[in-house]
Design an enzyme around this catalytic site. Structure first.
Site, short mmCIF file in Angstrom:
data_model
loop_
_atom_site.label_atom_id
_atom_site.label_comp_id
_atom_site.label_asym_id
_atom_site.label_seq_id
_atom_site.Cartn_x
_atom_site.Cartn_y
_atom_site.Cartn_z
N SER A 221 -16.06 103.47 15.28
CA SER A 221 -16.09 102.46 16.33
C SER A 221 -14.82 101.63 16.28
O SER A 221 -14.32 101.29 15.20
CB SER A 221 -17.33 101.57 16.17
OG SER A 221 -17.38 100.99 14.88
N MET A 222 -14.29 101.30 17.46
CA MET A 222 -13.01 100.61 17.56
C MET A 222 -13.10 99.35 18.41
O MET A 222 -12.15 98.97 19.08
CB MET A 222 -11.96 101.56 18.13
CG MET A 222 -11.78 102.85 17.34
SD MET A 222 -10.47 103.93 18.00
CE MET A 222 -11.15 104.34 19.63
N GLY A 223 -14.26 98.70 18.41
CA GLY A 223 -14.41 97.47 19.18
C GLY A 223 -14.27 97.71 20.67
O GLY A 223 -14.77 98.71 21.20
N GLY A 226 -13.36 101.13 22.24
CA GLY A 226 -14.30 102.24 22.36
C GLY A 226 -14.64 102.87 21.03
O GLY A 226 -14.75 102.18 20.01
N ASP A 253 -24.57 98.15 15.19
CA ASP A 253 -25.95 98.49 14.86
C ASP A 253 -26.64 99.19 16.04
O ASP A 253 -27.42 100.13 15.86
CB ASP A 253 -26.74 97.23 14.49
CG ASP A 253 -26.14 96.50 13.30
OD1 ASP A 253 -25.41 97.14 12.52
OD2 ASP A 253 -26.39 95.29 13.16
#
Length: 311
Positions: A221-223, A226, A253
């Site tokens: 995950s990259m905030g 995406g 989560d």
């Protein structure tokens, strides 16, 4: 069957303020209280998506009782081990500009006997149709190889493991090859001891390296940028979805919850990815650590863009 393991649950207290003024008075505009902890948040997302899970881990004191009652009211089955001391309260301060400051308590200490009690319960759930979600930090009294031990025990009975952890918990667990991994960009950079911000291609290369020992799927995950979804057969980059964000708390989560739900429902990879992107984006619009509604997830999932990564 999905079993979520939250070793160090919490009452999540989320407060909204205009701007955090250090060393001065800050007036709170809104307060939200939620039963929290990464695994518990995963169970809440699974429930909202229409699935079922069993939430396990350790709880203690009044806060522990509140967590069990809240989850029961939401229709989530629980099987927690009672410990001495009080389950922690985590404070999340959300500023008007979206910046979040988190103040997390350490949580109560867990005895060897209580740990063994939990391990026996988990072993009783293990089987070929079981997915264990191991997520979050551990309290005092728990060794850092605990997720590796659970993974090894689960694999002996044919169960699967989805890991969302950081630091030694992550590196130790890799020795047992969890079936699915969900590191974020920063966690992966720390694992590979990078002293600079990795490029997207570097993240892909590092993520593929996690699959070498038997892990089937890694999601990075990259905030707001995406996420990257990697299996041995297919790799996709998914740009972040544009939403009106409240805070990023709980987005990871929610993504893990969608991964677990997709596994349990045996969804095709592409459908699972879209659900993950919808759940993650929906979570940042929620107040506190509440999961997004299935209706919102489905609406956002339709907008997810899957860009295949060519090796």
């Amino acid at each position: 069957m999905i079993v979520t393991v939250t070793m160090n649950p919490a009452i999540d207290k989320t407060v909204d303020i205009d701007r955090l003024e250090r060393g001065d008075l800050n007036r709170i505009k809104r307060v939200e209280l939620d039963a929290g902890g990464k695994g518990i948040n995963v169970s809440k997302t699974i429930k909202e998506l229409g699935g079922k899970s069993i939430a396990t881990g350790f709880v203690g004191g009044i806060n522990g009782t509140i967590i069990k009652h809240v989850l029961a009211d939401q229709g989530i089955e629980t099987d927690f081990v009672e410990v001495n001391g009080e389950t922690r309260t985590n404070l999340k301060v959300v500023e008007e500009n979206g910046e979040v400051t988190e103040l997390n308590e350490p949580g109560p200490e867990v005895s060897k006997e209580q740990l063994e009690d939990l391990l026996k319960r988990l072993d009783g759930y293990a089987g070929p149709e079981t997915l264990f979600v191991l997520a979050g930090s551990i309290p005092k009294g728990i060794p850092t190889d605990i997720y590796r031990r659970i993974t090894e025990s689960a694999h002996r009975k044919g169960a699967k493991v989805l890991l969302d952890a950081d630091g030694p918990l992550f590196s130790e667990s890799l020795k047992a090859a969890p079936d699915m991994l969900k590191p974020n960009r920063s966690e992966l950079e720390r694992y590979y001891r990078m002293d600079y911000r990795a490029s997207e291609q570097e993240l892909v290369t590092m993520g593929l390296g996690l699959l070498d020992n038997g892990t089937h799927m890694a999601v990075i995950s990259m905030g707001q940028m995406g996420a990257v979804f990697l299996t041995r057969e297919k790799q996709y980059r998914c740009p972040g979805l544009l939403v009106k964000a409240h805070s990023t708390v709980g987005a990871g989560d929610a993504l893990v919850g969608a991964m677990a739900y997709g596994w349990d429902e045996k969804l095709p990879l592409e459908d699972c990815i879209r659900l993950c992107m919808g759940a993650s984006a929906g979570a940042v619009t929620s107040i506190g650590t509440k999961p997004p509604s299935r209706e919102l997830v489905d609406e956002l999932a339709k907008k997810a863009e899957l860009l295949e990564i060519r090796k």
